[in-house]
Design a protein around this motif. Structure first.
Motif, PDB file in Angstrom:
ATOM      1  N   ALA A  39       0.844  -1.196   0.000  1.00 16.83           N
ATOM      2  CA  ALA A  39       0.000   0.000   0.000  1.00 16.83           C
ATOM      3  C   ALA A  39       0.882   1.249   0.000  1.00 16.83           C
ATOM      4  CB  ALA A  39      -0.949   0.009   1.190  1.00 16.83           C
ATOM      5  N   LYS A  40       1.923   1.223   0.801  1.00 16.51           N
ATOM      6  CA  LYS A  40       2.846   2.362   0.842  1.00 16.51           C
ATOM      7  C   LYS A  40       3.576   2.505  -0.487  1.00 16.51           C
ATOM      8  CE  LYS A  40       3.548   2.430   5.789  1.00 16.51           C
ATOM      9  NZ  LYS A  40       4.502   2.339   6.883  1.00 16.51           N
ATOM     10  N   THR A  41       3.928   1.387  -1.064  1.00 17.70           N
ATOM     11  CA  THR A  41       4.603   1.412  -2.362  1.00 17.70           C
ATOM     12  C   THR A  41       3.679   1.992  -3.428  1.00 17.70           C
ATOM     13  OG1 THR A  41       5.929  -0.511  -1.768  1.00 17.70           O
ATOM     14  CG2 THR A  41       5.721  -0.011  -4.115  1.00 17.70           C
ATOM     15  N   ALA A  42       2.426   1.563  -3.421  1.00 12.68           N
ATOM     16  CA  ALA A  42       1.461   2.076  -4.401  1.00 12.68           C
ATOM     17  C   ALA A  42       1.220   3.570  -4.203  1.00 12.68           C
ATOM     18  CB  ALA A  42       0.147   1.308  -4.300  1.00 12.68           C
ATOM     19  N   GLU A  43       1.189   4.026  -2.948  1.00 12.60           N
ATOM     20  CA  GLU A  43       1.033   5.461  -2.689  1.00 12.60           C
ATOM     21  C   GLU A  43       2.206   6.244  -3.275  1.00 12.60           C
ATOM     22  OE1 GLU A  43       0.751   5.636   1.543  1.00 12.60           O
ATOM     23  OE2 GLU A  43      -1.430   5.341   1.533  1.00 12.60           O
ATOM     24  N   ARG A  44       3.415   5.722  -3.055  1.00  8.52           N
ATOM     25  CA  ARG A  44       4.608   6.390  -3.581  1.00  8.52           C
ATOM     26  C   ARG A  44       4.587   6.407  -5.107  1.00  8.52           C
ATOM     27  NH1 ARG A  44       8.755   4.226  -5.686  1.00  8.52           N
ATOM     28  NH2 ARG A  44       8.434   2.188  -4.743  1.00  8.52           N
ATOM     29  N   GLN A  45       4.209   5.284  -5.701  1.00  7.16           N
ATOM     30  CA  GLN A  45       4.169   5.207  -7.158  1.00  7.16           C
ATOM     31  C   GLN A  45       3.103   6.134  -7.729  1.00  7.16           C
ATOM     32  OE1 GLN A  45       3.680   0.981  -7.596  1.00  7.16           O
ATOM     33  NE2 GLN A  45       5.865   0.667  -7.961  1.00  7.16           N
ATOM     34  N   ALA A  46       1.982   6.272  -7.048  1.00  6.81           N
ATOM     35  CA  ALA A  46       0.932   7.186  -7.500  1.00  6.81           C
ATOM     36  C   ALA A  46       1.435   8.624  -7.464  1.00  6.81           C
ATOM     37  CB  ALA A  46      -0.320   7.041  -6.645  1.00  6.81           C
ATOM     38  N   ARG A  47       2.143   8.968  -6.376  1.00  5.32           N
ATOM     39  CA  ARG A  47       2.716  10.319  -6.266  1.00  5.32           C
ATOM     40  C   ARG A  47       3.703  10.581  -7.401  1.00  5.32           C
ATOM     41  NH1 ARG A  47       3.275   9.562  -1.099  1.00  5.32           N
ATOM     42  NH2 ARG A  47       5.408   8.833  -1.272  1.00  5.32           N
ATOM     43  N   GLU A  48       4.562   9.584  -7.662  1.00  4.98           N
ATOM     44  CA  GLU A  48       5.547   9.732  -8.733  1.00  4.98           C
ATOM     45  C   GLU A  48       4.877   9.825 -10.102  1.00  4.98           C
ATOM     46  OE1 GLU A  48       8.130   6.405  -8.158  1.00  4.98           O
ATOM     47  OE2 GLU A  48       9.148   7.330  -6.450  1.00  4.98           O
ATOM     48  N   ALA A  49       3.811   9.079 -10.315  1.00  2.00           N
ATOM     49  CA  ALA A  49       3.089   9.140 -11.593  1.00  2.00           C
ATOM     50  C   ALA A  49       2.481  10.522 -11.796  1.00  2.00           C
ATOM     51  CB  ALA A  49       2.013   8.065 -11.646  1.00  2.00           C
ATOM     52  N   ARG A  50       1.949  11.118 -10.732  1.00  2.00           N
ATOM     53  CA  ARG A  50       1.398  12.485 -10.841  1.00  2.00           C
ATOM     54  C   ARG A  50       2.503  13.487 -11.161  1.00  2.00           C
ATOM     55  NH1 ARG A  50      -3.800  13.264 -10.621  1.00  2.00           N
ATOM     56  NH2 ARG A  50      -5.016  11.721  -9.528  1.00  2.00           N
ATOM     57  N   GLN A  51       3.666  13.317 -10.537  1.00  2.00           N
ATOM     58  CA  GLN A  51       4.793  14.209 -10.835  1.00  2.00           C
ATOM     59  C   GLN A  51       5.237  14.043 -12.284  1.00  2.00           C
ATOM     60  OE1 GLN A  51       7.610  13.035  -7.850  1.00  2.00           O
ATOM     61  NE2 GLN A  51       6.680  14.328  -6.270  1.00  2.00           N
ATOM     62  N   ASP A  52       5.277  12.810 -12.753  1.00  2.00           N
ATOM     63  CA  ASP A  52       5.630  12.555 -14.151  1.00  2.00           C
ATOM     64  C   ASP A  52       4.624  13.232 -15.079  1.00  2.00           C
ATOM     65  OD1 ASP A  52       7.793  11.032 -13.372  1.00  2.00           O
ATOM     66  OD2 ASP A  52       6.793   9.105 -13.716  1.00  2.00           O
ATOM     67  N   ALA A  53       3.344  13.119 -14.728  1.00  2.00           N
ATOM     68  CA  ALA A  53       2.302  13.728 -15.560  1.00  2.00           C
ATOM     69  C   ALA A  53       2.502  15.236 -15.659  1.00  2.00           C
ATOM     70  CB  ALA A  53       0.923  13.407 -14.986  1.00  2.00           C
ATOM     71  N   GLU A  54       2.848  15.866 -14.538  1.00  2.00           N
ATOM     72  CA  GLU A  54       3.097  17.308 -14.557  1.00  2.00           C
ATOM     73  C   GLU A  54       4.280  17.651 -15.460  1.00  2.00           C
ATOM     74  OE1 GLU A  54       3.587  18.645 -10.553  1.00  2.00           O
ATOM     75  OE2 GLU A  54       1.604  17.904  -9.952  1.00  2.00           O
ATOM     76  N   ARG A  55       5.343  16.848 -15.365  1.00  2.00           N
ATOM     77  CA  ARG A  55       6.516  17.094 -16.214  1.00  2.00           C
ATOM     78  C   ARG A  55       6.177  16.947 -17.695  1.00  2.00           C
ATOM     79  NH1 ARG A  55       9.442  13.102 -13.578  1.00  2.00           N
ATOM     80  NH2 ARG A  55       9.414  13.828 -11.461  1.00  2.00           N
ATOM     81  N   TYR A  56       5.418  15.892 -18.016  1.00  2.00           N
ATOM     82  CA  TYR A  56       5.034  15.695 -19.413  1.00  2.00           C
ATOM     83  C   TYR A  56       4.160  16.837 -19.915  1.00  2.00           C
ATOM     84  CZ  TYR A  56       6.892  10.928 -19.415  1.00  2.00           C
ATOM     85  OH  TYR A  56       7.709   9.833 -19.366  1.00  2.00           O
ATOM     86  N   ALA A  57       3.268  17.333 -19.069  1.00  2.00           N
ATOM     87  CA  ALA A  57       2.402  18.442 -19.469  1.00  2.00           C
ATOM     88  C   ALA A  57       3.230  19.698 -19.747  1.00  2.00           C
ATOM     89  CB  ALA A  57       1.361  18.723 -18.391  1.00  2.00           C
ATOM     90  N   ARG A  58       4.218  19.959 -18.884  1.00  2.00           N
ATOM     91  CA  ARG A  58       5.077  21.136 -19.104  1.00  2.00           C
ATOM     92  C   ARG A  58       5.848  21.019 -20.407  1.00  2.00           C
ATOM     93  NH1 ARG A  58       6.127  20.742 -13.422  1.00  2.00           N
ATOM     94  NH2 ARG A  58       8.037  19.600 -13.862  1.00  2.00           N
ATOM     95  N   ARG A  59       6.217  19.797 -20.782  1.00  2.00           N
ATOM     96  CA  ARG A  59       6.978  19.578 -22.010  1.00  2.00           C
ATOM     97  C   ARG A  59       6.084  19.488 -23.237  1.00  2.00           C
ATOM     98  NH1 ARG A  59      10.788  14.903 -19.472  1.00  2.00           N
ATOM     99  NH2 ARG A  59      11.998  16.258 -18.104  1.00  2.00           N
ATOM    100  N   GLY A  60       4.772  19.429 -23.012  1.00  2.00           N
ATOM    101  CA  GLY A  60       3.837  19.377 -24.126  1.00  2.00           C
ATOM    102  C   GLY A  60       3.551  17.981 -24.650  1.00  2.00           C
TER     103      GLY A  60
END
Length: 71
Positions: free
Chosen positions: A18-39
């Motif tokens: 559960a903790k691992t999935a929480e961390r991975q979800a947080r990282e996926a959201r951060q990745d999504a933000e980075r991809y959005a900034r890059r277009g």
């Protein structure tokens, strides 16, 4: 690893997942933000969906009934 690869124990035996999935979800959201900034909207959408899937897995894990003790 994709969101579908996450396996959370329905019996609650795998506490760390559960903790691992929480961390991975947080990282996926951060990745999504980075991809959005890059277009890169395709990867942005994929990362957002992965984050949602992981968050749903965490919520399901928390809502699962407590394991019954075996005698």
């Amino acid at each position: 690893m994709t969101a579908g690869d996450i396996r959370l124990s329905a019996l609650g035996k795998d506490v760390g997942s559960a903790k691992t999935a929480e961390r991975q979800a947080r990282e996926a959201r951060q990745d999504a933000e980075r991809y959005a900034r890059r277009g890169n909207m395709t990867m942005h959408a994929i990362s957002l969906q992965a984050a949602r899937d992981l968050e749903a897995a965490v919520a399901a894990h928390r809502d699962a009934p407590a394991p019954k003790e075996r005698r």
